[in-house]
Design an enzyme around this catalytic site. Structure first.
Site, mmCIF file in Angstrom:
data_model
loop_
_atom_site.group_PDB
_atom_site.id
_atom_site.type_symbol
_atom_site.label_atom_id
_atom_site.label_comp_id
_atom_site.label_asym_id
_atom_site.label_seq_id
_atom_site.Cartn_x
_atom_site.Cartn_y
_atom_site.Cartn_z
ATOM 1 N N ASP A 114 4.528 0.379 12.201
ATOM 2 C CA ASP A 114 3.298 -0.152 11.537
ATOM 3 C C ASP A 114 3.088 -1.807 11.976
ATOM 4 O O ASP A 114 2.154 -2.201 11.690
ATOM 5 C CB ASP A 114 3.506 -0.236 10.009
ATOM 6 C CG ASP A 114 3.067 1.292 9.724
ATOM 7 O OD1 ASP A 114 3.251 1.433 8.389
ATOM 8 O OD2 ASP A 114 2.787 1.950 10.634
ATOM 9 N N ARG A 158 0.278 14.481 13.173
ATOM 10 C CA ARG A 158 0.926 14.273 11.846
ATOM 11 C C ARG A 158 1.018 15.390 10.873
ATOM 12 O O ARG A 158 0.354 15.462 10.039
ATOM 13 C CB ARG A 158 0.056 13.016 11.377
ATOM 14 C CG ARG A 158 0.230 11.773 12.123
ATOM 15 C CD ARG A 158 -0.413 10.643 11.453
ATOM 16 N NE ARG A 158 0.294 10.054 10.212
ATOM 17 C CZ ARG A 158 -0.286 9.270 9.469
ATOM 18 N NH1 ARG A 158 -1.488 8.590 9.695
ATOM 19 N NH2 ARG A 158 0.358 8.827 8.626
ATOM 20 N N ARG A 206 -8.465 -0.472 4.516
ATOM 21 C CA ARG A 206 -7.564 0.632 3.931
ATOM 22 C C ARG A 206 -6.525 -0.005 3.619
ATOM 23 O O ARG A 206 -5.512 0.469 2.761
ATOM 24 C CB ARG A 206 -7.464 1.801 4.913
ATOM 25 C CG ARG A 206 -8.899 2.700 5.055
ATOM 26 C CD ARG A 206 -8.330 3.923 6.100
ATOM 27 N NE ARG A 206 -7.283 4.688 5.531
ATOM 28 C CZ ARG A 206 -6.447 5.402 6.058
ATOM 29 N NH1 ARG A 206 -6.734 5.557 7.275
ATOM 30 N NH2 ARG A 206 -5.604 6.278 5.298
ATOM 31 N N LYS A 254 0.790 -1.314 0.122
ATOM 32 C CA LYS A 254 0.036 0.241 0.070
ATOM 33 C C LYS A 254 0.754 1.194 -0.050
ATOM 34 O O LYS A 254 0.516 2.245 -0.675
ATOM 35 C CB LYS A 254 -0.791 -0.051 1.442
ATOM 36 C CG LYS A 254 -1.644 1.278 1.499
ATOM 37 C CD LYS A 254 -2.555 1.379 2.755
ATOM 38 C CE LYS A 254 -1.874 1.554 4.158
ATOM 39 N NZ LYS A 254 -1.481 2.905 4.417
ATOM 40 N N ASN A 255 1.831 1.147 0.851
ATOM 41 C CA ASN A 255 2.627 2.387 0.914
ATOM 42 C C ASN A 255 3.792 2.683 0.008
ATOM 43 O O ASN A 255 4.236 3.596 0.008
ATOM 44 C CB ASN A 255 3.322 2.410 2.488
ATOM 45 C CG ASN A 255 2.039 2.793 3.508
ATOM 46 O OD1 ASN A 255 1.235 2.991 3.231
ATOM 47 N ND2 ASN A 255 2.434 2.468 4.861
ATOM 48 N N CYS A 263 -5.164 12.709 13.174
ATOM 49 C CA CYS A 263 -5.694 11.479 12.829
ATOM 50 C C CYS A 263 -5.783 10.856 14.373
ATOM 51 O O CYS A 263 -4.959 11.140 15.131
ATOM 52 C CB CYS A 263 -5.176 10.717 11.789
ATOM 53 S SG CYS A 263 -3.558 9.858 12.379
HETATM 54 C C1 EPZ Z 1 3.950 6.919 6.700
HETATM 55 O O1 EPZ Z 1 3.361 7.909 7.169
HETATM 56 C C2 EPZ Z 1 3.159 5.660 6.340
HETATM 57 N N1 EPZ Z 1 2.228 6.099 5.268
HETATM 58 C C3 EPZ Z 1 2.510 5.302 7.796
HETATM 59 O O2 EPZ Z 1 1.905 4.032 7.428
HETATM 60 C C4 EPZ Z 1 3.695 4.900 8.949
HETATM 61 O O3 EPZ Z 1 3.324 4.510 9.766
HETATM 62 C C5 EPZ Z 1 4.763 6.260 8.908
HETATM 63 O O4 EPZ Z 1 5.187 6.576 7.380
HETATM 64 C C6 EPZ Z 1 5.932 5.616 9.650
HETATM 65 O O5 EPZ Z 1 6.781 4.848 9.038
HETATM 66 C C7 EPZ Z 1 2.424 5.901 4.074
HETATM 67 O O6 EPZ Z 1 3.553 5.892 3.833
HETATM 68 C C8 EPZ Z 1 1.323 6.427 2.992
HETATM 69 P P1 EPZ Z 1 6.104 10.395 8.622
HETATM 70 P P2 EPZ Z 1 3.931 9.602 7.308
HETATM 71 O O7 EPZ Z 1 5.931 11.625 7.999
HETATM 72 O O8 EPZ Z 1 4.603 9.515 6.163
HETATM 73 C C9 EPZ Z 1 6.409 13.566 12.022
HETATM 74 C C10 EPZ Z 1 0.210 2.804 7.713
HETATM 75 O O9 EPZ Z 1 -0.290 2.061 8.677
HETATM 76 N N2 EPZ Z 1 6.399 14.528 11.031
HETATM 77 O O10 EPZ Z 1 7.224 9.275 8.480
HETATM 78 O O11 EPZ Z 1 2.654 10.093 7.467
HETATM 79 C C11 EPZ Z 1 4.946 12.603 12.235
HETATM 80 O O12 EPZ Z 1 4.194 13.406 13.176
HETATM 81 C C12 EPZ Z 1 0.631 4.165 7.737
HETATM 82 O O13 EPZ Z 1 0.131 2.046 6.594
HETATM 83 C C13 EPZ Z 1 6.433 16.078 11.334
HETATM 84 O O14 EPZ Z 1 6.504 16.086 12.640
HETATM 85 O O15 EPZ Z 1 4.823 9.374 8.466
HETATM 86 C C14 EPZ Z 1 5.675 11.428 12.879
HETATM 87 O O16 EPZ Z 1 5.666 11.540 14.529
HETATM 88 C C15 EPZ Z 1 0.061 4.765 9.241
HETATM 89 N N3 EPZ Z 1 6.285 16.817 10.349
HETATM 90 C C16 EPZ Z 1 6.977 11.356 12.385
HETATM 91 O O17 EPZ Z 1 7.221 12.615 11.734
HETATM 92 C C17 EPZ Z 1 6.255 16.380 9.124
HETATM 93 O O18 EPZ Z 1 6.094 17.314 8.234
HETATM 94 C C18 EPZ Z 1 6.836 10.198 11.087
HETATM 95 O O19 EPZ Z 1 5.951 10.695 10.512
HETATM 96 C C19 EPZ Z 1 6.149 15.012 8.677
HETATM 97 C C20 EPZ Z 1 6.168 13.930 9.691
#
Ligand code: EPZ
Length: 419
Positions: free
Chosen positions: A306, A122, A398, A22-23, A117
């Site tokens: 995850d 996020r 999802r 998916k990702n 969420c």
């Molecule tokens: C991706 O989400 C995945 N989704 C998530 O999978 C996964 O849990 C996550 O990466 C971590 O591996 C997709 O790829 C579509 P991040 P993402 O930006 O990119 C902070 C699932 O279950 N952050 O790596 O949204 C954020 O708050 C989903 O399939 C900022 O502060 O996660 C978090 O604490 C859930 N500012 C950390 O970084 C930003 O601009 C990691 O988030 C961006 C992120």
């Protein structure tokens, strides 16, 4: 709302085919915006998030065709709208992934802020900071990100926090920017690597993907792609944990064992016998109860957040006490309160949950809250005595393709109840 009923107590046995990741699919679908040439993506799982992405692209003027055998055709030559509306973005945060490609291709984009969420605030500040460093003029008003750029310029972008979709947004934007972009502290997830490989097949000049420093030489234009997505390591990990929890023996086909090192290490610590081939993994628990394991989530190649809920469920019935630390998201313990309803013994202390394994859980009605928490609840239901009913199962749809059919193939007593 649809619900899933599980009658626990059956050791899982058999073989299950893992679907496309998916990702990886979500960013690659959005990468079709970078070109006016036709694109073909193979191995696409039938998931709610995929249909949402297809609807979003369709509204922008991308012609999308869904072929047989999980193939999706995309043609963004008729792209006419650069807006990602709130009604779609609120259902799928990954919609933010249109921002970089739209800016690079059309010089403008309006994307609804995703909002928080269940698993945390996020924010997307790092996405915006990176694109601003590349010359984009970005304002946030009325709940929308409004971005413009005549032509993005290559820049050195240092990401404060490792962000998967943040890395992907900046990576896609950089492929059409003028000059060289260096992304420091980049995410190293296999899905980021898969996106980079797809972009390279389009003619993008990228190196260092899979490390924490990615270098992109921007180009004037890109070709289309004809690409097959990698298997879903989180789906595979979820089924392997289900086998470990139920004391069974399961082989997952169409997987990449090299993307699951941290997870397989923890499953071996829990007492599982694991054998692997080029594209398969077999877990044999030999009828034993798993031993408790300690987990600390981290960006790849660390233990994946995850998979945290699934291992929390494993620890709930394991022999011993397991400590789970969630370092990526600030509120990813929604499944803990639900597991307590089954009789699990868990104590939350800040970003840590201490789990004292119990011999038996008892089925009960549960509420799903987010994708991976729901998976953890289903796994717990597989071992709980009696019936467990997981409500709001749209969360599961999802990210898991036909989860009840795949579990039934392995002998589980599971069925979907009409809403
Ligand atoms: C991706 O989400 C995945 N989704 C998530 O999978 C996964 O849990 C996550 O990466 C971590 O591996 C997709 O790829 C579509 P991040 P993402 O930006 O990119 C902070 C699932 O279950 N952050 O790596 O949204 C954020 O708050 C989903 O399939 C900022 O502060 O996660 C978090 O604490 C859930 N500012 C950390 O970084 C930003 O601009 C990691 O988030 C961006 C992120």
């Amino acid at each position: 709302m649809a619900r899933i009923q599980i009658t626990g107590g059956v050791p899982l046995n058999g073989t299950v085919e893992i679907s496309g990741a998916k990702n990886a699919v979500l960013p690659i679908l959005m990468a079709s915006l970078l070109t006016d040439q036709p694109c073909q993506l193979h191995g696409v799982p039938h998931l709610k998030d995929v249909t949402t992405s297809i609807e979003l692209l369709g509204r922008m003027g991308v012609l999308v065709s869904v072929g047989d055998r999980c193939a999706v055709g995309l043609d963004a030559s008729g792209l006419h709208t650069q807006v990602a509306p709130y009604d779609l973005v609120k259902t799928m945060r990954a919609s933010i992934l249109v921002l970089g490609p739209l800016l690079a291709r059309s010089g403008e984009a309006q994307v609804s802020l995703p909002g928080g969420c269940a698993i945390g605030a996020r924010p997307v500040d790092l996405h915006l900071a990176g694109l601003s460093a590349m010359g984009a003029d970005i304002t946030v008003e009325g709940g929308y990100i409004k971005a413009r750029a005549k032509r993005l310029k290559g820049a050195r972008v240092v990401l404060d926090t490792v962000t998967v979709t943040g890395t992907e947004n900046i990576l896609m934007a950089a492929t059409l920017a003028e000059g060289t972009t260096v992304i420091e502290n980049a995410a190293q997830e296999p899905e980021v690597v898969d996106l980079a490989e797809c972009l390279i097949s389009m003619g993008a000049r990228i190196r260092g993907h899979g490390s924490n420093t990615i270098v992109v030489e921007g180009r004037e234009r890109l070709d289309g792609f004809d690409y097959t997505v990698i298997p879903d390591r989180i789906e595979a990990g979820t089924f392997l944990v289900a086998a470990a929890m139920t004391g069974g023996r399961v082989r997952t086909d169409n997987v990449r064992p090299d993307t699951l090192d941290a997870v397989l290490g923890k499953l071996r610590d829990a007492g599982a016998v694991i054998t692997t081939g080029e594209d398969w993994i077999e877990l044999d628990m030999q009828g034993r109860r798993p031993r408790a394991v300690d987990i600390t989530t981290a960006p790849y190649p660390g233990f994946p957040t995850d998979m945290q809920a699934q291992f929390t469920a494993l620890n709930a019935i394991a022999d011993g006490t397991g400590v789970v630390r969630e370092n990526v998201f600030e509120n990813r313990f929604m499944h803990v309160l639900e597991l307590q309803r089954l009789g699990a013994n868990l104590l939350i202390e800040g970003n840590t949950v201490i789990i004292r394994g119990v011999e038996r859980l008892t089925g009960a009605p549960l509420m799903a809250t987010d994708l991976r928490a729901s998976a953890g609840l289903v796994l717990a239901g597989l071992v709980a005595e009696g019936d467990t009913i997981v409500d709001r199962v749209y969360h599961i749809d999802r990210g898991y393709e036909n989860i009840e059919e795949k579990l039934r193939q392995l002998g589980a007593r599971v069925r979907r109840l009409a809403a």
